[in-house]
Design a protein around this motif. Structure first.
Motif, mmCIF file in Angstrom:
data_model
loop_
_atom_site.group_PDB
_atom_site.id
_atom_site.type_symbol
_atom_site.label_atom_id
_atom_site.label_comp_id
_atom_site.label_asym_id
_atom_site.label_seq_id
_atom_site.Cartn_x
_atom_site.Cartn_y
_atom_site.Cartn_z
ATOM 1 N N GLU A 20 14.835 -5.944 -52.705
ATOM 2 C CA GLU A 20 15.286 -4.938 -51.699
ATOM 3 C C GLU A 20 16.762 -4.373 -51.963
ATOM 4 O O GLU A 20 17.686 -5.413 -52.500
ATOM 5 C CB GLU A 20 14.849 -5.420 -50.297
ATOM 6 N N ARG A 21 16.905 -3.158 -51.654
ATOM 7 C CA ARG A 21 18.245 -2.755 -51.617
ATOM 8 C C ARG A 21 18.903 -3.359 -50.397
ATOM 9 O O ARG A 21 18.550 -3.615 -49.317
ATOM 10 C CB ARG A 21 18.160 -1.240 -51.518
ATOM 11 N N ALA A 22 20.115 -3.771 -50.875
ATOM 12 C CA ALA A 22 21.250 -4.496 -49.731
ATOM 13 C C ALA A 22 22.420 -3.851 -49.927
ATOM 14 O O ALA A 22 23.262 -4.410 -50.635
ATOM 15 C CB ALA A 22 21.218 -5.911 -49.799
ATOM 16 N N GLY A 23 22.687 -2.731 -49.295
ATOM 17 C CA GLY A 23 24.198 -2.251 -49.432
ATOM 18 C C GLY A 23 24.210 -1.619 -50.641
ATOM 19 O O GLY A 23 23.241 -0.843 -50.962
ATOM 20 N N ASP A 24 25.429 -2.030 -51.313
ATOM 21 C CA ASP A 24 25.466 -1.438 -52.742
ATOM 22 C C ASP A 24 24.830 -2.027 -53.864
ATOM 23 O O ASP A 24 24.632 -1.888 -54.989
ATOM 24 C CB ASP A 24 27.062 -1.277 -53.047
#
Length: 473
Positions: free
Chosen positions: A214-218
């Motif tokens: 999953e995407r987490a910030g940058d």
């Protein structure tokens, strides 16, 4: 089992797109067809916009294949209305877009974006069952008796209007609070009933937590996500529809089944032996499905047992027939004949299987374009299944290797979920699962199945996407 999360750095998944030669933009002629079809709207069939359908999907999804409405039948039992996106109304059988969907086979998901089967103007727009707009659908109406058995099946093209786009976590909260909206209020009751029927007929459902990136910030994080109860209930409605579709095909003598051999007796005996060694109960006379359903995947021994049970679910295939039914009609995981008919935005085969079912339900000839495609679909779907699996596994392997790259030499606690079969001079080993970070990887050493052990990280190479541990004693 709670969600486990760890932070991951920036990861370039484009290497997988290049390595697997995943499709990029749609050809200009295919895109033009899709845009023209979206502008035309293609609304046909009976007006069923008075039925308050809702959709349930991951929160970020916009390619919505299914909308649902559940109610009790007068005199007992249930009525399931399941509206499926009518993709065939938008895709000309002999057009450039249809040809491109044969190349793609299915939507492939990577953490940084999907490679869609259809252009977004259709899959996330005109053909998607988005809320508060009229949409073209194929509407299944399935009446069940009080025990959950199919009493009658109806199928028609229709215009529908979903009232809300719901997500799994939100619906689970509503179910837990007893405030689920009217179209879904019966979902826990009916889903649980269908799951019990599935276990009784020998279906095998593996409630394994899934690894996701999953995407987490940058950057990215690796997640171990256990399925919610409402996801299982929702899946039961889809399986019910697939069984109804298979029944239509078998009675009509033409179709495309999703088949899987029943577990072999020797494989069941092996699993029963594993249950004994892991201390997992297997009551006398209990089916594999019932035993698996009672296992807690959040325990090391439970996770190891389910990993062993996965060996029973091998050999899935698409099986076309025209005339006499095939020798193999059942699906070992479902415990009944089954067909893919509920995800045409994301899976090529469903468009053709649905068209077969529509014709059979109406007592009409199956259109030539659908009938003639059936023998070609097993190869197209098999190729795309392998590609989608490679993309998913590659993304997870890459995330694991990047996440652990600077931690070689460290010791972790892990559960042993599998042991290798002896093979030549290969050193003993197996598969271990870490809690933090949520990694599954090979480990060398004499490993006790279902136990927690200390393991030392020996390899974490992003270039080869290889992660390996050794038993630390």
């Amino acid at each position: 089992m709670p969600i486990k999360r760890v932070w991951a750095p920036q990861i370039d998944f484009s290497v997988l797109r290049r390595e697997l030669r995943l499709p990029g933009e749609f050809p200009a002629d295919a895109m033009a067809e899709a845009e023209a079809a979206a502008r035309e709207g293609r609304l046909t069939g009976a007006d069923r916009t008075d039925i308050p359908f809702v959709t349930i999907d991951p929160a970020s999804s916009t390619d919505l294949d299914q909308a649902m409405h559940l109610e009790r039948r007068a005199g007992g039992g249930y009525r399931v209305r399941y509206a499926i996106a009518d993709v065939a109304s938008f895709v000309r059988a002999d057009g450039a877009l249809a040809a491109e969907t044969w190349v793609r086979g299915q939507t492939v998901y990577l953490p940084d974006g999907r490679i869609p089967l259809h252009p977004a103007v259709l899959s996330e727009g005109a053909a998607s069952l988005l809320p508060e707009v009229e949409r073209a659908a194929v509407l299944w109406t399935i009446d069940l008796d009080a025990d959950g058995a199919i009493a009658e099946v109806g199928l028609e093209r229709a215009r529908v209007r979903s009232r809300a786009k719901l997500d799994y976590e939100g619906v689970q909260r509503q179910v837990d609070a007893g405030t689920a909206p009217e179209p879904l209020a019966l979902l826990p009751e009916l889903g649980a009933l269908l799951a019990r029927r599935a276990a009784d007929r020998g279906a095998v459902n593996l409630p394994l937590p899934e690894q996701e990136v999953e995407r987490a910030g940058d950057g990215w994080r690796l997640v171990l996500r256990a399925p919610l109860a409402v996801e299982e209930y929702n899946a039961q409605i889809s399986l019910l529809t697939g069984m109804a579709g298979a029944g239509l095909m078998l009675r009509g003598g033409v179709g495309l089944l999703r088949t899987m051999p029943a577990p072999k007796p020797e494989a069941v005996d092996k699993l029963r032996a594993a249950a004994g060694s892991l201390g997992m109960p297997w009551p006398a006379g209990a089916s594999v499905g019932a035993v698996v359903a009672a296992v807690d995947p959040g325990t090391p021994r439970g996770a190891a047992f389910l990993d062993q049970a996965a060996e029973l679910l091998r050999g899935a295939a698409y099986t076309p027939f025209d005339g006499a039914p095939p020798a193999e009609t059942g699906h070992g995981g479902v415990g009944a004949p089954y067909a893919h008919v509920t995800a045409p935005l994301r899976r090529l085969a469903d468009r053709f299987a649905t068209e077969v079912c529509l014709a059979l339900a109406a007592g009409e000839p199956v259109p030539d374009w659908a009938r003639e495609a059936l023998p070609r679909l097993p190869k197209a779907m098999g190729d795309s299944d392998r590609l989608a699996g490679a993309a998913n596994r590659g993304a997870i392997d890459l995330a694991e290797a990047v996440l652990l790259h600077d931690r070689v030499g460290e010791t972790f606690e892990a559960g042993v979920v599998d042991r290798d079969e002896p093979r030549g001079n290969r050193p003993p080993g197996g598969t271990v699962a870490l809690d933090e970070p949520a990694v599954r990887a090979r480990c060398v050493g004499d490993l006790p199945l279902g136990e927690r052990v200390a393991v030392r990280l020996t390899t974490a190479d992003p270039a080869t996407r290889k992660v390996e541990f050794e038993h630390a004693g």
